[in-house]
Write a protein that holds these residues in place. Structure first.
Motif, PDB file in Angstrom:
ATOM      1  N   ALA A  81      27.365  34.684  23.925  1.00 49.11           N
ATOM      2  CA  ALA A  81      26.847  35.279  25.152  1.00 49.11           C
ATOM      3  C   ALA A  81      25.765  36.316  24.843  1.00 49.11           C
ATOM      4  CB  ALA A  81      27.983  35.916  25.949  1.00 49.11           C
ATOM      5  N   ILE A  82      25.994  37.109  23.804  1.00 47.38           N
ATOM      6  CA  ILE A  82      25.004  38.119  23.426  1.00 47.38           C
ATOM      7  C   ILE A  82      23.713  37.461  22.955  1.00 47.38           C
ATOM      8  CG2 ILE A  82      24.477  39.936  21.750  1.00 47.38           C
ATOM      9  CD1 ILE A  82      27.449  40.686  21.835  1.00 47.38           C
ATOM     10  N   MET A  83      23.852  36.445  22.112  1.00 42.58           N
ATOM     11  CA  MET A  83      22.654  35.779  21.595  1.00 42.58           C
ATOM     12  C   MET A  83      21.923  35.017  22.692  1.00 42.58           C
ATOM     13  SD  MET A  83      23.779  34.518  17.773  1.00 42.58           S
ATOM     14  CE  MET A  83      25.295  33.690  18.286  1.00 42.58           C
ATOM     15  N   LEU A  84      22.683  34.368  23.588  1.00 41.47           N
ATOM     16  CA  LEU A  84      22.050  33.648  24.690  1.00 41.47           C
ATOM     17  C   LEU A  84      21.322  34.609  25.618  1.00 41.47           C
ATOM     18  CD1 LEU A  84      21.563  31.019  26.223  1.00 41.47           C
ATOM     19  CD2 LEU A  84      23.764  31.376  27.383  1.00 41.47           C
ATOM     20  N   GLY A  85      21.938  35.747  25.885  1.00 44.37           N
ATOM     21  CA  GLY A  85      21.289  36.749  26.723  1.00 44.37           C
ATOM     22  C   GLY A  85      19.986  37.229  26.102  1.00 44.37           C
ATOM     23  N   GLN A  86      19.990  37.408  24.787  1.00 42.28           N
ATOM     24  CA  GLN A  86      18.768  37.820  24.091  1.00 42.28           C
ATOM     25  C   GLN A  86      17.662  36.790  24.273  1.00 42.28           C
ATOM     26  OE1 GLN A  86      17.592  40.377  22.711  1.00 42.28           O
ATOM     27  NE2 GLN A  86      16.283  39.894  20.960  1.00 42.28           N
ATOM     28  N   VAL A  87      18.028  35.514  24.160  1.00 43.39           N
ATOM     29  CA  VAL A  87      17.032  34.440  24.300  1.00 43.39           C
ATOM     30  C   VAL A  87      16.536  34.352  25.742  1.00 43.39           C
ATOM     31  CG1 VAL A  87      16.672  31.949  24.168  1.00 43.39           C
ATOM     32  CG2 VAL A  87      17.928  33.125  22.358  1.00 43.39           C
TER      33      VAL A  87
ATOM     34  N   LEU B 197      16.111  35.888  18.320  1.00 45.09           N
ATOM     35  CA  LEU B 197      17.390  36.150  17.646  1.00 45.09           C
ATOM     36  C   LEU B 197      17.171  36.927  16.353  1.00 45.09           C
ATOM     37  CD1 LEU B 197      19.324  32.767  18.093  1.00 45.09           C
ATOM     38  CD2 LEU B 197      19.631  34.913  19.343  1.00 45.09           C
ATOM     39  N   SER B 198      16.027  36.709  15.716  1.00 54.50           N
ATOM     40  CA  SER B 198      15.753  37.420  14.464  1.00 54.50           C
ATOM     41  C   SER B 198      15.660  38.931  14.678  1.00 54.50           C
ATOM     42  CB  SER B 198      14.443  36.902  13.847  1.00 54.50           C
ATOM     43  OG  SER B 198      13.360  37.091  14.749  1.00 54.50           O
ATOM     44  N   SER B 199      15.408  39.342  15.931  1.00 50.98           N
ATOM     45  CA  SER B 199      15.330  40.782  16.214  1.00 50.98           C
ATOM     46  C   SER B 199      16.676  41.462  16.051  1.00 50.98           C
ATOM     47  CB  SER B 199      14.807  41.008  17.632  1.00 50.98           C
ATOM     48  OG  SER B 199      13.516  40.464  17.802  1.00 50.98           O
ATOM     49  N   LEU B 200      17.749  40.679  16.198  1.00 52.74           N
ATOM     50  CA  LEU B 200      19.097  41.240  16.072  1.00 52.74           C
ATOM     51  C   LEU B 200      19.541  41.346  14.617  1.00 52.74           C
ATOM     52  CD1 LEU B 200      20.904  39.357  18.996  1.00 52.74           C
ATOM     53  CD2 LEU B 200      19.933  41.668  19.001  1.00 52.74           C
ATOM     54  N   TYR B 201      18.742  40.793  13.724  1.00 52.19           N
ATOM     55  CA  TYR B 201      19.110  40.834  12.300  1.00 52.19           C
ATOM     56  C   TYR B 201      18.424  42.025  11.650  1.00 52.19           C
ATOM     57  CZ  TYR B 201      19.447  39.561   7.383  1.00 52.19           C
ATOM     58  OH  TYR B 201      19.689  39.574   6.032  1.00 52.19           O
TER      59      TYR B 201
END
Length: 252
Positions: A17-23, A29-33
């Motif tokens: 859910a967190i990753m989908l919300g980011q997209v 997604l690389s921003s979360l790394y």
């Protein structure tokens, strides 16, 4: 040991859910790394938790973490079936017939209970001795489970510290615009790591462990109650009826 599919699905759903919300918001997604933010939050959280906890308790708590995804093998229904079978056996062959069951119990607690019964301990003494061990066992497990609750308390604050460190890095590089983005990303991602790990991982695991601890104590209570019934010579059906009260389902 049984895999808890609900726990696994819940963790995956939360992360997805967190990753989908980011997209969906147009982010990458690389921003979360952000390795630096991860090291700050996880290292700081574990360090603070270790500081407040004796190491044996901390280590036990970490090992218990697997219970959130792989449930302990001891379940009340299995214990009730075993005790009822023992009650039938003792009515046919006497208490000493349980002596051969001692070696088949891997847990010292269960071996001790059967040994006391075989040695002729009366019901009152048997319950007194075993309940002392249950209390100690429960306190030990609950202290270990609270390690995860402690981590959940520290993680958001450590995340804010990571954010401040990131902003300090930004302020130090105001003259170099190319490095500002990385510093700001580390700042905000550290906050996400802290709040996210606390509410998606540490706190849920801590609560799930407390549930499993309650079940483990219930299994031991069932065991002692069953042994007391056998020691008193109760009818196996009466023993079974009383023990089933521990697992009675609430109508709904």
């Amino acid at each position: 040991m049984r895999i808890d599919r609900v726990s696994v699905a819940g963790l995956l759903l939360g992360l997805a859910a967190i990753m989908l919300g980011q997209v969906l918001e147009g982010g990458r997604l690389s921003s979360l790394y952000q390795p630096a933010a991860f090291v700050i939050v996880m290292g700081g959280t574990m360090g603070a938790t270790m500081l407040q906890t004796r190491f044996p308790v901390f280590l036990r708590g970490m090992k218990m973490g697997i219970w959130a995804f792989v449930a302990p093998s001891d379940v009340p229904d299995d214990m009730i079936r075993k005790l009822v079978a023992w009650a039938h056996l003792t009515r046919r062959e006497g208490i000493l017939a349980l002596e051969k069951q001692i070696g088949g119990e891997p847990d010292p607690f269960f071996r001790k209970g059967v040994q006391l019964l075989v040695d002729g301990a009366d019901a009152t003494r048997l319950r007194e001795v075993m309940e002392v061990e249950i209390t100690t066992y429960e306190n030990t497990l609950r202290q270990a489970a609270r390690v995860w609750d402690s981590a959940a308390g520290y993680a958001p604050t450590i995340g804010i510290m990571g954010a401040v460190l990131g902003l300090i890095h930004v302020m130090e590089n105001l003259g170099d615009p190319a490095r500002l983005g990385a510093g700001i990303a580390t700042a905000f991602v550290a906050t996400i790591y802290g709040v996210g790990s606390a509410n998606l991982i540490f706190l849920p695991i801590g609560r799930k462990l407390q549930t499993h601890v309650t079940q483990q104590i219930s299994v031991r209570d069932i065991f002692v109650d069953g042994l007391v019934g056998i020691a008193n010579g109760d009818n196996p059906r009466i023993i079974e009826s009383r023990l089933l009260g521990y697992v009675a389902q609430v109508p709904g």
